[in-house]
Design a protein around this motif. Structure first.
Motif, PDB file in Angstrom:
ATOM      1  N   ALA A 194       0.831  -1.201   0.000  1.00 24.56           N
ATOM      2  CA  ALA A 194       0.000   0.000   0.000  1.00 24.56           C
ATOM      3  C   ALA A 194       0.874   1.264   0.000  1.00 24.56           C
ATOM      4  O   ALA A 194       1.945   1.284   0.592  1.00 24.56           O
ATOM      5  N   TRP A 195       0.400   2.272  -0.695  1.00 27.94           N
ATOM      6  CA  TRP A 195       1.094   3.558  -0.757  1.00 27.94           C
ATOM      7  C   TRP A 195       2.524   3.410  -1.254  1.00 27.94           C
ATOM      8  O   TRP A 195       3.447   4.043  -0.743  1.00 27.94           O
ATOM      9  N   GLY A 196       2.692   2.559  -2.263  1.00 32.04           N
ATOM     10  CA  GLY A 196       4.018   2.291  -2.779  1.00 32.04           C
ATOM     11  C   GLY A 196       4.593   3.438  -3.570  1.00 32.04           C
ATOM     12  O   GLY A 196       4.131   3.739  -4.669  1.00 32.04           O
ATOM     13  N   ILE A 197       5.612   4.100  -3.027  1.00 27.93           N
ATOM     14  CA  ILE A 197       6.221   5.233  -3.710  1.00 27.93           C
ATOM     15  C   ILE A 197       7.663   4.951  -4.110  1.00 27.93           C
ATOM     16  O   ILE A 197       8.337   5.827  -4.647  1.00 27.93           O
ATOM     17  N   THR A 198       8.143   3.752  -3.846  1.00 26.70           N
ATOM     18  CA  THR A 198       9.484   3.370  -4.289  1.00 26.70           C
ATOM     19  C   THR A 198       9.388   2.168  -5.214  1.00 26.70           C
ATOM     20  O   THR A 198       8.470   1.346  -5.088  1.00 26.70           O
ATOM     21  N   PRO A 199      10.327   2.030  -6.149  1.00 26.71           N
ATOM     22  CA  PRO A 199      10.291   0.879  -7.060  1.00 26.71           C
ATOM     23  C   PRO A 199      10.306  -0.468  -6.329  1.00 26.71           C
ATOM     24  O   PRO A 199       9.736  -1.437  -6.836  1.00 26.71           O
ATOM     25  N   ARG A 200      10.910  -0.518  -5.162  1.00 25.21           N
ATOM     26  CA  ARG A 200      10.983  -1.788  -4.441  1.00 25.21           C
ATOM     27  C   ARG A 200       9.612  -2.297  -4.005  1.00 25.21           C
ATOM     28  O   ARG A 200       9.476  -3.475  -3.663  1.00 25.21           O
ATOM     29  N   ALA A 201       8.619  -1.439  -3.990  1.00 22.81           N
ATOM     30  CA  ALA A 201       7.281  -1.838  -3.561  1.00 22.81           C
ATOM     31  C   ALA A 201       6.545  -2.639  -4.617  1.00 22.81           C
ATOM     32  O   ALA A 201       5.445  -3.127  -4.370  1.00 22.81           O
ATOM     33  N   TYR A 202       7.138  -2.784  -5.802  1.00 22.23           N
ATOM     34  CA  TYR A 202       6.443  -3.399  -6.929  1.00 22.23           C
ATOM     35  C   TYR A 202       7.117  -4.677  -7.381  1.00 22.23           C
ATOM     36  O   TYR A 202       8.340  -4.795  -7.373  1.00 22.23           O
ATOM     37  N   ASP A 203       6.284  -5.614  -7.810  1.00 18.50           N
ATOM     38  CA  ASP A 203       6.766  -6.929  -8.215  1.00 18.50           C
ATOM     39  C   ASP A 203       6.837  -7.093  -9.729  1.00 18.50           C
ATOM     40  O   ASP A 203       7.598  -7.922 -10.226  1.00 18.50           O
ATOM     41  N   TYR A 204       6.023  -6.348 -10.445  1.00 10.83           N
ATOM     42  CA  TYR A 204       5.930  -6.518 -11.886  1.00 10.83           C
ATOM     43  C   TYR A 204       5.985  -5.149 -12.557  1.00 10.83           C
ATOM     44  O   TYR A 204       5.402  -4.180 -12.055  1.00 10.83           O
ATOM     45  N   TRP A 205       6.643  -5.117 -13.718  1.00  9.35           N
ATOM     46  CA  TRP A 205       6.844  -3.863 -14.442  1.00  9.35           C
ATOM     47  C   TRP A 205       6.506  -4.032 -15.909  1.00  9.35           C
ATOM     48  O   TRP A 205       6.782  -5.079 -16.501  1.00  9.35           O
ATOM     49  N   GLY A 206       5.946  -2.974 -16.473  1.00  9.86           N
ATOM     50  CA  GLY A 206       5.756  -2.911 -17.909  1.00  9.86           C
ATOM     51  C   GLY A 206       7.024  -2.449 -18.594  1.00  9.86           C
ATOM     52  O   GLY A 206       8.021  -2.098 -17.945  1.00  9.86           O
ATOM     53  N   GLN A 207       6.998  -2.394 -19.914  1.00  4.33           N
ATOM     54  CA  GLN A 207       8.199  -2.120 -20.686  1.00  4.33           C
ATOM     55  C   GLN A 207       8.489  -0.625 -20.847  1.00  4.33           C
ATOM     56  O   GLN A 207       9.583  -0.278 -21.269  1.00  4.33           O
ATOM     57  N   GLY A 208       7.549   0.217 -20.512  1.00  7.65           N
ATOM     58  CA  GLY A 208       7.757   1.652 -20.623  1.00  7.65           C
ATOM     59  C   GLY A 208       7.249   2.226 -21.932  1.00  7.65           C
ATOM     60  O   GLY A 208       7.256   1.558 -22.971  1.00  7.65           O
ATOM     61  N   THR A 209       6.816   3.478 -21.859  1.00  3.17           N
ATOM     62  CA  THR A 209       6.370   4.196 -23.048  1.00  3.17           C
ATOM     63  C   THR A 209       6.938   5.617 -22.972  1.00  3.17           C
ATOM     64  O   THR A 209       6.901   6.252 -21.924  1.00  3.17           O
ATOM     65  N   GLN A 210       7.459   6.084 -24.092  1.00  2.33           N
ATOM     66  CA  GLN A 210       8.153   7.365 -24.113  1.00  2.33           C
ATOM     67  C   GLN A 210       7.169   8.527 -24.214  1.00  2.33           C
ATOM     68  O   GLN A 210       6.288   8.529 -25.089  1.00  2.33           O
ATOM     69  N   VAL A 211       7.342   9.502 -23.341  1.00  3.89           N
ATOM     70  CA  VAL A 211       6.587  10.753 -23.406  1.00  3.89           C
ATOM     71  C   VAL A 211       7.591  11.887 -23.612  1.00  3.89           C
ATOM     72  O   VAL A 211       8.534  12.038 -22.837  1.00  3.89           O
ATOM     73  N   THR A 212       7.397  12.646 -24.660  1.00  6.49           N
ATOM     74  CA  THR A 212       8.270  13.774 -24.957  1.00  6.49           C
ATOM     75  C   THR A 212       7.418  15.037 -25.062  1.00  6.49           C
ATOM     76  O   THR A 212       6.478  15.076 -25.849  1.00  6.49           O
ATOM     77  N   VAL A 213       7.775  16.037 -24.270  1.00  4.88           N
ATOM     78  CA  VAL A 213       7.038  17.296 -24.258  1.00  4.88           C
ATOM     79  C   VAL A 213       7.956  18.393 -24.791  1.00  4.88           C
ATOM     80  O   VAL A 213       9.005  18.672 -24.210  1.00  4.88           O
ATOM     81  N   SER A 214       7.560  18.989 -25.891  1.00  5.71           N
ATOM     82  CA  SER A 214       8.379  20.044 -26.501  1.00  5.71           C
ATOM     83  C   SER A 214       7.942  21.408 -26.003  1.00  5.71           C
ATOM     84  O   SER A 214       6.767  21.638 -25.698  1.00  5.71           O
ATOM     85  N   SER A 215       8.921  22.310 -25.942  1.00  6.07           N
ATOM     86  CA  SER A 215       8.612  23.665 -25.435  1.00  6.07           C
ATOM     87  C   SER A 215       8.191  24.598 -26.553  1.00  6.07           C
ATOM     88  O   SER A 215       8.267  24.262 -27.720  1.00  6.07           O
TER      89      SER A 215
END
Length: 122
Positions: A101-122
């Protein structure tokens, strides 16, 4: 649990994106879900957390008021609605599943997705 994140892309500052993370393999509603992000040369940082039912949420100060996390247990999917995006939000965004509960660190999680890139231009 297998997780697949998608919905990233290139957006101008002030714009919006909605990330999705689809889960499979185990009972999705057994897990709390989190979103993290990692910019080049930086550590992975907490973005948001939602409990198993969707009744409780938590946000990093840097995104509070701009991002909204939600989940649909019937669809085995967690979402991250991102509004008023800033160049500082540019990163690879990861979803994760865990039982802490209230997991704010990576160690609190057992499974991860592969990631998706977000790019914000100015």
């Amino acid at each position: 649990v297998q997780l697949q994140a998608f919905g990233g892309g290139l957006v101008q500052a002030g714009g919006s994106l909605r990330l999705s993370c689809a889960a499979s393999g185990r009972t999705f509603s057994n897990y709390h879900m989190g979103w993290f992000r990692q910019a080049p040369g930086k550590e992975r940082e907490f973005v948001s957390w939602i409990n198993w039912s969707g009744g409780s949420t938590y946000y990093a100060d840097s995104v509070k008021g701009r991002f909204t996390i939600s989940r649909d247990n019937a669809k085995n999917t967690v979402y991250l609605q991102m509004n008023s995006l800033k160049p500082g939000d540019t990163a690879v965004y990861y979803c994760a599943a865990g039982r802490t509960a209230w997991g704010i660190t990576p160690r609190a999680y057992d499974y991860w997705g592969q990631g998706t890139q977000v790019t914000v231009s100015s």
